[in-house]
Design a protein around this motif. Structure first.
Motif, PDB file in Angstrom:
ATOM      1  N   GLU A   3      25.792  41.681  20.242  1.00  0.00           N
ATOM      2  CA  GLU A   3      27.087  41.426  20.003  1.00  0.00           C
ATOM      3  C   GLU A   3      27.514  40.153  19.271  1.00  0.00           C
ATOM      4  OE1 GLU A   3      29.810  43.208  21.232  1.00  0.00           O
ATOM      5  OE2 GLU A   3      28.455  44.695  21.729  1.00  0.00           O
ATOM      6  N   SER A   4      26.548  39.005  19.603  1.00  0.00           N
ATOM      7  CA  SER A   4      26.744  37.703  18.639  1.00  0.00           C
ATOM      8  C   SER A   4      26.782  37.960  16.996  1.00  0.00           C
ATOM      9  CB  SER A   4      25.608  36.804  19.059  1.00  0.00           C
ATOM     10  OG  SER A   4      24.401  37.120  18.327  1.00  0.00           O
ATOM     11  N   ILE A   5      26.367  38.959  16.614  1.00  0.00           N
ATOM     12  CA  ILE A   5      26.349  39.199  14.815  1.00  0.00           C
ATOM     13  C   ILE A   5      27.369  40.383  14.630  1.00  0.00           C
ATOM     14  CG2 ILE A   5      24.064  38.167  14.683  1.00  0.00           C
ATOM     15  CD1 ILE A   5      23.010  40.933  14.571  1.00  0.00           C
ATOM     16  N   LYS A   6      28.160  40.660  15.462  1.00  0.00           N
ATOM     17  CA  LYS A   6      29.326  41.623  15.188  1.00  0.00           C
ATOM     18  C   LYS A   6      30.131  41.391  13.856  1.00  0.00           C
ATOM     19  CE  LYS A   6      28.163  45.408  17.696  1.00  0.00           C
ATOM     20  NZ  LYS A   6      29.150  45.859  18.790  1.00  0.00           N
ATOM     21  N   SER A   7      30.488  40.308  14.037  1.00  0.00           N
ATOM     22  CA  SER A   7      31.564  39.778  12.834  1.00  0.00           C
ATOM     23  C   SER A   7      30.969  39.568  11.688  1.00  0.00           C
ATOM     24  CB  SER A   7      32.249  38.485  13.311  1.00  0.00           C
ATOM     25  OG  SER A   7      31.351  37.395  13.106  1.00  0.00           O
ATOM     26  N   ASP A   8      31.638  39.682  10.594  1.00  0.00           N
ATOM     27  CA  ASP A   8      31.224  39.545   9.421  1.00  0.00           C
ATOM     28  C   ASP A   8      30.629  38.004   9.285  1.00  0.00           C
ATOM     29  OD1 ASP A   8      31.638  42.145   8.719  1.00  0.00           O
ATOM     30  OD2 ASP A   8      33.620  41.792   7.685  1.00  0.00           O
ATOM     31  N   LYS A   9      31.179  37.171   9.417  1.00  0.00           N
ATOM     32  CA  LYS A   9      30.832  35.792   9.421  1.00  0.00           C
ATOM     33  C   LYS A   9      29.748  35.425  10.193  1.00  0.00           C
ATOM     34  CE  LYS A   9      32.759  31.003  10.133  1.00  0.00           C
ATOM     35  NZ  LYS A   9      31.628  30.648  10.607  1.00  0.00           N
ATOM     36  N   ASP A  10      29.558  35.779  11.312  1.00  0.00           N
ATOM     37  CA  ASP A  10      28.223  35.779  12.154  1.00  0.00           C
ATOM     38  C   ASP A  10      27.008  36.355  11.359  1.00  0.00           C
ATOM     39  OD1 ASP A  10      29.548  33.960  13.979  1.00  0.00           O
ATOM     40  OD2 ASP A  10      29.994  35.428  15.199  1.00  0.00           O
ATOM     41  N   TYR A  11      27.276  37.569  11.120  1.00  0.00           N
ATOM     42  CA  TYR A  11      26.392  38.447  10.655  1.00  0.00           C
ATOM     43  C   TYR A  11      25.685  37.935   9.247  1.00  0.00           C
ATOM     44  CZ  TYR A  11      23.357  42.253   9.224  1.00  0.00           C
ATOM     45  OH  TYR A  11      22.212  42.925   8.969  1.00  0.00           O
ATOM     46  N   LEU A  12      26.702  37.353   8.498  1.00  0.00           N
ATOM     47  CA  LEU A  12      26.084  36.542   7.001  1.00  0.00           C
ATOM     48  C   LEU A  12      25.456  35.313   7.413  1.00  0.00           C
ATOM     49  CD1 LEU A  12      26.528  36.267   4.130  1.00  0.00           C
ATOM     50  CD2 LEU A  12      28.568  34.871   4.418  1.00  0.00           C
ATOM     51  N   PRO A  18      24.460  47.511   6.129  1.00  0.00           N
ATOM     52  CA  PRO A  18      23.361  47.283   7.121  1.00  0.00           C
ATOM     53  C   PRO A  18      23.761  47.754   8.669  1.00  0.00           C
ATOM     54  CG  PRO A  18      24.765  45.392   6.968  1.00  0.00           C
ATOM     55  CD  PRO A  18      25.200  46.349   5.879  1.00  0.00           C
ATOM     56  N   LYS A  19      22.890  48.115   9.341  1.00  0.00           N
ATOM     57  CA  LYS A  19      23.043  48.376  10.551  1.00  0.00           C
ATOM     58  C   LYS A  19      22.829  47.161  11.527  1.00  0.00           C
ATOM     59  CE  LYS A  19      20.455  50.798  14.425  1.00  0.00           C
ATOM     60  NZ  LYS A  19      21.397  51.306  15.295  1.00  0.00           N
ATOM     61  N   ARG A  20      23.840  46.766  12.283  1.00  0.00           N
ATOM     62  CA  ARG A  20      23.929  45.474  13.111  1.00  0.00           C
ATOM     63  C   ARG A  20      23.293  45.519  14.479  1.00  0.00           C
ATOM     64  NH1 ARG A  20      29.279  42.318  10.896  1.00  0.00           N
ATOM     65  NH2 ARG A  20      29.067  43.150   8.748  1.00  0.00           N
ATOM     66  N   ASP A  21      23.131  46.755  15.015  1.00  0.00           N
ATOM     67  CA  ASP A  21      22.906  46.866  16.387  1.00  0.00           C
ATOM     68  C   ASP A  21      21.403  47.228  16.653  1.00  0.00           C
ATOM     69  OD1 ASP A  21      23.224  49.195  15.522  1.00  0.00           O
ATOM     70  OD2 ASP A  21      24.691  49.898  17.306  1.00  0.00           O
ATOM     71  N   PHE A  77      23.617  34.803  10.184  1.00  0.00           N
ATOM     72  CA  PHE A  77      22.403  35.385  10.850  1.00  0.00           C
ATOM     73  C   PHE A  77      21.324  35.931   9.601  1.00  0.00           C
ATOM     74  CE2 PHE A  77      19.994  39.366  11.761  1.00  0.00           C
ATOM     75  CZ  PHE A  77      19.214  38.804  12.815  1.00  0.00           C
ATOM     76  N   GLN A  78      21.840  36.582   8.628  1.00  0.00           N
ATOM     77  CA  GLN A  78      21.231  37.137   7.569  1.00  0.00           C
ATOM     78  C   GLN A  78      20.493  36.018   6.653  1.00  0.00           C
ATOM     79  OE1 GLN A  78      19.818  40.132   7.485  1.00  0.00           O
ATOM     80  NE2 GLN A  78      20.987  41.262   6.077  1.00  0.00           N
ATOM     81  N   LYS A  79      21.222  34.975   6.368  1.00  0.00           N
ATOM     82  CA  LYS A  79      21.004  33.693   5.455  1.00  0.00           C
ATOM     83  C   LYS A  79      20.017  33.251   6.407  1.00  0.00           C
ATOM     84  CE  LYS A  79      24.075  31.464   3.170  1.00  0.00           C
ATOM     85  NZ  LYS A  79      23.902  32.037   1.840  1.00  0.00           N
ATOM     86  N   GLU A  80      20.017  32.952   7.473  1.00  0.00           N
ATOM     87  CA  GLU A  80      19.070  32.199   8.136  1.00  0.00           C
ATOM     88  C   GLU A  80      17.484  32.938   8.237  1.00  0.00           C
ATOM     89  OE1 GLU A  80      17.905  30.246  12.629  1.00  0.00           O
ATOM     90  OE2 GLU A  80      19.693  31.869  12.606  1.00  0.00           O
ATOM     91  N   LEU A  81      17.836  34.340   8.395  1.00  0.00           N
ATOM     92  CA  LEU A  81      16.525  35.280   8.556  1.00  0.00           C
ATOM     93  C   LEU A  81      15.807  35.102   7.134  1.00  0.00           C
ATOM     94  CD1 LEU A  81      14.787  37.418   9.808  1.00  0.00           C
ATOM     95  CD2 LEU A  81      16.395  39.019   9.006  1.00  0.00           C
ATOM     96  N   HIS A  82      16.568  35.318   5.908  1.00  0.00           N
ATOM     97  CA  HIS A  82      15.938  35.442   4.899  1.00  0.00           C
ATOM     98  C   HIS A  82      15.430  33.916   4.330  1.00  0.00           C
ATOM     99  CE1 HIS A  82      16.613  39.309   3.199  1.00  0.00           C
ATOM    100  NE2 HIS A  82      17.496  39.550   3.974  1.00  0.00           N
ATOM    101  N   ARG A  83      16.084  32.746   4.838  1.00  0.00           N
ATOM    102  CA  ARG A  83      15.626  31.537   4.579  1.00  0.00           C
ATOM    103  C   ARG A  83      14.134  31.454   5.372  1.00  0.00           C
ATOM    104  NH1 ARG A  83      20.706  29.443   5.452  1.00  0.00           N
ATOM    105  NH2 ARG A  83      20.209  29.266   7.680  1.00  0.00           N
ATOM    106  N   ASN A  84      14.071  32.110   6.369  1.00  0.00           N
ATOM    107  CA  ASN A  84      12.842  31.949   7.087  1.00  0.00           C
ATOM    108  C   ASN A  84      11.649  32.741   6.403  1.00  0.00           C
ATOM    109  OD1 ASN A  84      13.319  30.126   9.086  1.00  0.00           O
ATOM    110  ND2 ASN A  84      14.309  31.752  10.224  1.00  0.00           N
ATOM    111  N   ILE A  85      12.106  34.283   5.714  1.00  0.00           N
ATOM    112  CA  ILE A  85      11.252  35.111   5.264  1.00  0.00           C
ATOM    113  C   ILE A  85      10.849  34.456   3.720  1.00  0.00           C
ATOM    114  CG2 ILE A  85      11.182  37.332   4.027  1.00  0.00           C
ATOM    115  CD1 ILE A  85      12.887  38.345   6.485  1.00  0.00           C
ATOM    116  N   GLY A  86      11.796  33.985   3.036  1.00  0.00           N
ATOM    117  CA  GLY A  86      11.544  33.429   1.806  1.00  0.00           C
ATOM    118  C   GLY A  86      11.413  32.046   1.733  1.00  0.00           C
ATOM    119  N   GLY A  87      11.442  31.485   0.635  1.00  0.00           N
ATOM    120  CA  GLY A  87      11.265  29.962   0.663  1.00  0.00           C
ATOM    121  C   GLY A  87       9.902  29.371   1.135  1.00  0.00           C
TER     122      GLY A  87
END
Length: 636
Positions: free
Chosen positions: A303-312, A137-140, A314-324
């Motif tokens: 900057e808040s999603i630059k780290s792998d942990k934070d980006y993961l 992914p591109k994070r910025d 962020f992605q899980k929250e985004l896909h929870r909102n898109i899916g489900g």
């Protein structure tokens, strides 16, 4: 006991040597009880004629002379180098041994629909963090719904990063793809765009990844379009440097393109007549509340999603909102009713609580029958004094303007025909050339209800069709997963296709295709779903009318995101029909009983690896087993 016996026998035959005492465990391997290095072993065996003069079976030489088990070179052609072609090309390159991959693209660069479209306001209507490769992914991104040029840049960069530019033939237009039953190959007729030179390409596997939004459709039935003497164009062919300042403009169409264009042109044009057959449902964003809005990200956000942990997270929250939200899909359920009320509230507020305009913008069909559109500024633009919102079919085009459904001629200087793309009679759901299967029957016919032998568009799992061996497609009939994104869908489909290609390679299968019986069974699920969902409660390209007159979903996968992941990860190989290189001996691929590594130097214990975390979603671990090189375990 048999396992113990085999282990003991193999262990006893190892050439043991003694090693000096050490605490290193690896030095203990191979240490036996007796040193036999001083014994003349040839003299010993000569004492026993029944052991020394053995007559090997001719079968030993016959078996050992066969080629090793392994995947030989396979040629694969993809049509199209947009999101689907790039994603599929990258995944197949990483998941298929000995692949000779070619991508045919009629444009001069990567990007597909993002290369073709540069009209004002063109942007993604899917949250862009979910519209990219899950593994790169591109994070910025600077906004949740990125502009078209930025999306084109991302996909082009990823294509080049994975060397797809070396495998892509730009400026090559496919004229026809036809399956040759004698060779079990696809014969693809190609013409270069620049000089119209024709050539022929043969492929063991052919995959249509060209998408539906590539051939502009102008007003198809109304007379007089050619007689209009002003400026007229489809948004895909937006004139460079066009200045609408002070001009009267007719914008026809309120689909995904039209609703993006209107807010961009009302600031320039003196007046806009906005023609639409019917109103469109407009949401907060494509996936409703809970997903990012149309705002720019701040530097702190990025900057808040630059780290792998934070980006993961962020992605899980985004896909929870898109899916489900699979239940929202079903007409009349409590979830469906709640979303309907939410959409009405959105429209009421965004038209300035104007009762007359509010009733005009609310569609006469339930949401879901056509695409729910995120359209920042669109409803607000309809409230402007220099915009007339004209519902109903255009009756006629004249020399100077348009006669609308009300019979009034309105003069304009410019006509923008945001009238979409051909999506009927199999068009759009198949590329703009014929794909011809085993007996002259084309995929366009198969996906056109009135011409289909089954009376409807019969897909197998949204990625293949009976009668079309060694063929797959992406993002077409019954491909689209509800509350998912095109990028996620293509990754799932490409990973499935990679498994099928590996099976074909390994087992020496000349051709494989889904059976008619399995296809009909799968389509029973589509028929049942069609009776329950809102897609079939209106008229749009999401559904089709079958030969017997019933409405049927044409785009949807019959399940949620997790459902699709589970099904496509475990192929039902029993659903396929196979032709082998040797139909009388389908296990001929066993060969010598060895693989390449057994007769060559290298890691003979490649299958013993450190524990590794494998992404369960689509990128499964697999054993790479080329016929001419060492095997390896691929974790991702």
């Amino acid at each position: 006991m048999l396992a113990v016996y085999i282990y003991s026998l193999c262990y006893a035959l190892l050439p043991f040597t003694f090693h000096s005492a050490t605490t290193n465990m690896s030095s203990k391997n191979g240490v036996g009880h007796t040193d036999t290095s001083s014994v003349d072993k040839e003299e010993l065996i000569s004492q026993f004629p029944h052991l020394d003069r053995l007559d090997p079976s001719p079968w030993a030489q016959k078996i050992l002379s066969r080629p090793p088990l392994g995947r030989e070179k396979i040629s694969v052609v993809l049509s199209g180098a947009g999101l689907a072609g790039i994603s599929t090309g990258i995944i197949l390159s990483q998941k298929v041994d000995n692949i000779d991959l070619t991508i045919l693209e009629r444009s001069p660069d990567f990007g597909g629909v993002w290369f073709d479209n540069s009209y004002p306001g063109v942007q993604c209507d899917v949250p862009v963090h979910a519209y990219q490769l899950s593994f790169d992914p591109k994070r910025d991104w600077d906004r949740p719904y990125a502009y078209g040029n930025d999306i084109k840049q991302y996909w082009g960069d990823r294509a080049k990063k994975y060397q797809l530019n070396e495998k892509t033939r730009f400026g090559h237009n496919i004229l026809e793809a036809k399956f040759n039953k004698n060779t079990s190959q696809w014969v693809i007729q190609v013409e270069t765009v620049a000089d119209k030179k024709r050539s022929e390409i043969r492929a063991d596997v052919f995959i249509a990844t060209s998408g539906a939004l590539n051939n502009p459709r102008y007003p198809p039935t109304q007379p007089g379009f050619d007689s209009f003497q002003g400026i007229k164009f489809h948004p895909q062919q937006w004139p460079e440097g066009l200045d609408l300042t002070g001009k009267r403009v007719a914008l026809i169409g309120n689909g995904a393109t039209g609703v993006q264009i209107l807010p961009q042109i009302v600031e320039q044009a003196a007046h806009v007549d906005h023609y639409a057959k019917s109103s469109s449902w407009i949401g907060h964003a494509l996936f409703g509340p809970g997903v990012p809005g149309y705002v720019e990200y701040s530097r702190d956000d990025i900057e808040s999603i630059k780290s792998d942990k934070d980006y993961l997270e962020f992605q899980k929250e985004l896909h929870r909102n898109i899916g489900g939200k699979y239940d929202f899909f079903f007409y009349g359920t409590p979830a469906f009713r709640e979303l309907t009320k939410e959409l009405l509230a959105v429209a009421w507020i965004r038209v300035g609580k104007d009762p007359k305009l509010f009733r005009k913008v609310v569609p006469t069909y339930p949401f879901g029958a056509k695409r729910l559109l995120p359209a920042p500024g669109y409803l607000e633009a309809l409230t402007r004094p220099n915009v007339d919102y004209l519902l109903g079919d255009v009756k006629e085009f004249t020399k100077n303007g348009i006669i609308g459904a009300d019979g009034v001629e309105r003069q304009v200087d410019v006509i923008i025909a945001a009238t979409g793309y051909p999506l009927t009679n199999g068009n759009g759901f198949t590329p703009n050339y014929e794909i011809i299967g085993t007996d002259g029957y084309s995929l366009r016919q198969h996906f056109s209800p009135l011409e289909s032998r089954l009376g409807y568009s019969a897909s197998y799992l949204g990625l293949a069709a009976p009668g079309f061996p060694n063929f797959f497609y992406t993002l077409s009939v019954n491909s689209y997963i509800t509350k998912s994104t095109p990028a996620e869908t293509v990754e799932l489909q490409a990973a499935y296709i990679a498994r099928a290609i590996r099976k074909k390679q390994l087992e020496k299968i000349k051709s494989l295709e889904p059976s008619l019986k399995a296809t009909v069974s799968f389509n029973r699920r589509i028929t049942e779903l069609s009776k329950a969902i809102s897609v079939t409660k209106g008229n749009g390209f999401f559904n089709e009318v079958t030969k017997d007159g019933t409405k049927r979903s044409k785009v949807d996968w019959p399940g949620s995101v997790s459902h699709a992941i589970a099904v496509l990860r475990e192929p039902r190989w029993e659903d396929f029909e196979y032709r082998y290189e040797d139909n009388d001996d389908p296990f001929a691929y066993f060969g010598s009983g060895k693989t390449w590594i057994d007769d060559h130097d290298g890691d003979k214990t490649f299958y013993i690896t450190q524990s590794a975390t494998v992404a369960a979603k689509v990128h499964e671990g697999w054993i790479s087993l080329p016929s001419d090189g060492p095997p390896r375990v691929v974790a991702r």
